[in-house]
Design a protein around this motif. Structure first.
Motif, PDB file in Angstrom:
ATOM      1  N   VAL A  12       0.742  -0.920  -0.020  1.00 12.56           N
ATOM      2  CA  VAL A  12       0.050   0.071   0.140  1.00 12.56           C
ATOM      3  C   VAL A  12       0.736   1.272  -0.007  1.00 12.56           C
ATOM      4  CG1 VAL A  12      -0.009   0.055   2.479  1.00 12.56           C
ATOM      5  CG2 VAL A  12      -2.122   1.096   0.956  1.00 12.56           C
ATOM      6  N   GLN A  13       0.405   2.380  -0.653  1.00 12.18           N
ATOM      7  CA  GLN A  13       1.181   3.567  -0.667  1.00 12.18           C
ATOM      8  C   GLN A  13       1.195   4.088   0.811  1.00 12.18           C
ATOM      9  OE1 GLN A  13      -0.317   5.862  -3.926  1.00 12.18           O
ATOM     10  NE2 GLN A  13       1.358   5.016  -5.219  1.00 12.18           N
ATOM     11  N   ALA A  14       1.966   5.056   1.144  1.00 11.23           N
ATOM     12  CA  ALA A  14       1.954   5.983   2.270  1.00 11.23           C
ATOM     13  C   ALA A  14       0.790   6.633   2.498  1.00 11.23           C
ATOM     14  CB  ALA A  14       3.044   6.773   2.500  1.00 11.23           C
ATOM     15  N   LEU A  85      -1.150   4.912   6.927  1.00 14.30           N
ATOM     16  CA  LEU A  85       0.128   3.963   7.181  1.00 14.30           C
ATOM     17  C   LEU A  85       1.258   4.860   6.589  1.00 14.30           C
ATOM     18  CD1 LEU A  85      -1.430   0.839   5.803  1.00 14.30           C
ATOM     19  CD2 LEU A  85      -0.033   1.073   7.929  1.00 14.30           C
ATOM     20  N   LYS A  86       2.546   4.495   7.349  1.00 16.30           N
ATOM     21  CA  LYS A  86       3.781   5.093   7.034  1.00 16.30           C
ATOM     22  C   LYS A  86       4.753   3.952   6.402  1.00 16.30           C
ATOM     23  CE  LYS A  86       3.005   8.064  10.804  1.00 16.30           C
ATOM     24  NZ  LYS A  86       3.584   8.730  12.276  1.00 16.30           N
ATOM     25  N   ASP A  89       5.980   1.518   8.938  1.00 15.91           N
ATOM     26  CA  ASP A  89       4.960   0.651   9.435  1.00 15.91           C
ATOM     27  C   ASP A  89       5.434  -0.923   8.808  1.00 15.91           C
ATOM     28  OD1 ASP A  89       2.558   2.945   9.425  1.00 15.91           O
ATOM     29  OD2 ASP A  89       3.266   2.202  11.220  1.00 15.91           O
ATOM     30  N   THR A  90       6.195  -0.845   7.830  1.00 17.42           N
ATOM     31  CA  THR A  90       6.388  -2.029   7.035  1.00 17.42           C
ATOM     32  C   THR A  90       7.022  -3.137   7.977  1.00 17.42           C
ATOM     33  OG1 THR A  90       6.920  -0.773   4.975  1.00 17.42           O
ATOM     34  CG2 THR A  90       8.082  -2.930   4.994  1.00 17.42           C
ATOM     35  N   THR A 119       3.659  -4.064   3.352  1.00 18.98           N
ATOM     36  CA  THR A 119       4.635  -3.245   2.855  1.00 18.98           C
ATOM     37  C   THR A 119       4.231  -1.767   2.448  1.00 18.98           C
ATOM     38  OG1 THR A 119       5.871  -5.235   2.044  1.00 18.98           O
ATOM     39  CG2 THR A 119       6.467  -2.872   1.202  1.00 18.98           C
ATOM     40  N   VAL A 120       4.582  -0.783   2.957  1.00 20.51           N
ATOM     41  CA  VAL A 120       4.198   0.620   2.825  1.00 20.51           C
ATOM     42  C   VAL A 120       5.068   1.239   1.870  1.00 20.51           C
ATOM     43  CG1 VAL A 120       3.161   2.607   3.950  1.00 20.51           C
ATOM     44  CG2 VAL A 120       3.007   0.653   4.896  1.00 20.51           C
ATOM     45  N   SER A 122       6.751   4.592  -0.042  1.00 21.77           N
ATOM     46  CA  SER A 122       6.884   6.093   0.073  1.00 21.77           C
ATOM     47  C   SER A 122       6.416   6.890  -1.065  1.00 21.77           C
ATOM     48  CB  SER A 122       8.266   6.485   0.751  1.00 21.77           C
ATOM     49  OG  SER A 122       9.136   6.203  -0.090  1.00 21.77           O
TER      50      SER A 122
END
Length: 122
Positions: A12-14, A85-86, A89-90, A119-120, A122
């Motif tokens: 996912v994207q930040a 999410l940041k 957080d991965t 997996t986030v 950036s």
């Protein structure tokens, strides 16, 4: 004996959101405390959030206001809703069951799932 299976991880994207699920089978799950932990490569397993058998929640400071833990005892499932999410957080996210309400140490849990990757980017 308790079997725990996590699902819902992904890429996912930040700023995005994911909802993780922890489905349990075996002994009475509704009477157990449940925790979510995460582990990034090269780091120790980190407490994320916990929920007591009565539904009291205990989020870690690092996720407070962004992550929400909940449970549906009728479905023998605990959820972790992750918002905003940041990249930090991965990690691989694990759920675990135990008997200490709000336990933040892995040693307070006796059954673990296999983990799901979050997996986030950036």
């Amino acid at each position: 004996q308790v079997q725990l299976v996590e699902s819902g991880g992904g890429l996912v994207q930040a700023g995005g959101s994911l909802r993780l699920s922890c489905a349990a089978s075996g002994r009475t799950f509704s009477s157990a405390a449940v925790g979510w932990f995460r582990q990034a490569p090269g780091k120790e397993r980190e407490f994320v959030a916990a929920i007591s058998r009565l539904g009291t929640t205990y989020p870690a400071d690092s996720v407070k206001g962004r992550f929400t833990i909940s449970r549906d005892n009728a479905k023998n499932t605990v959820y972790l809703q992750m918002n905003s999410l940041k990249p930090e957080d991965t990690a691989v996210y694990y759920c675990a069951s135990g008997w200490v309400a709000g336990g933040s140490s892995p040693h307070q849990y006796d059954y673990w799932g296999q983990g799901t990757q979050v997996t986030v980017s950036s």
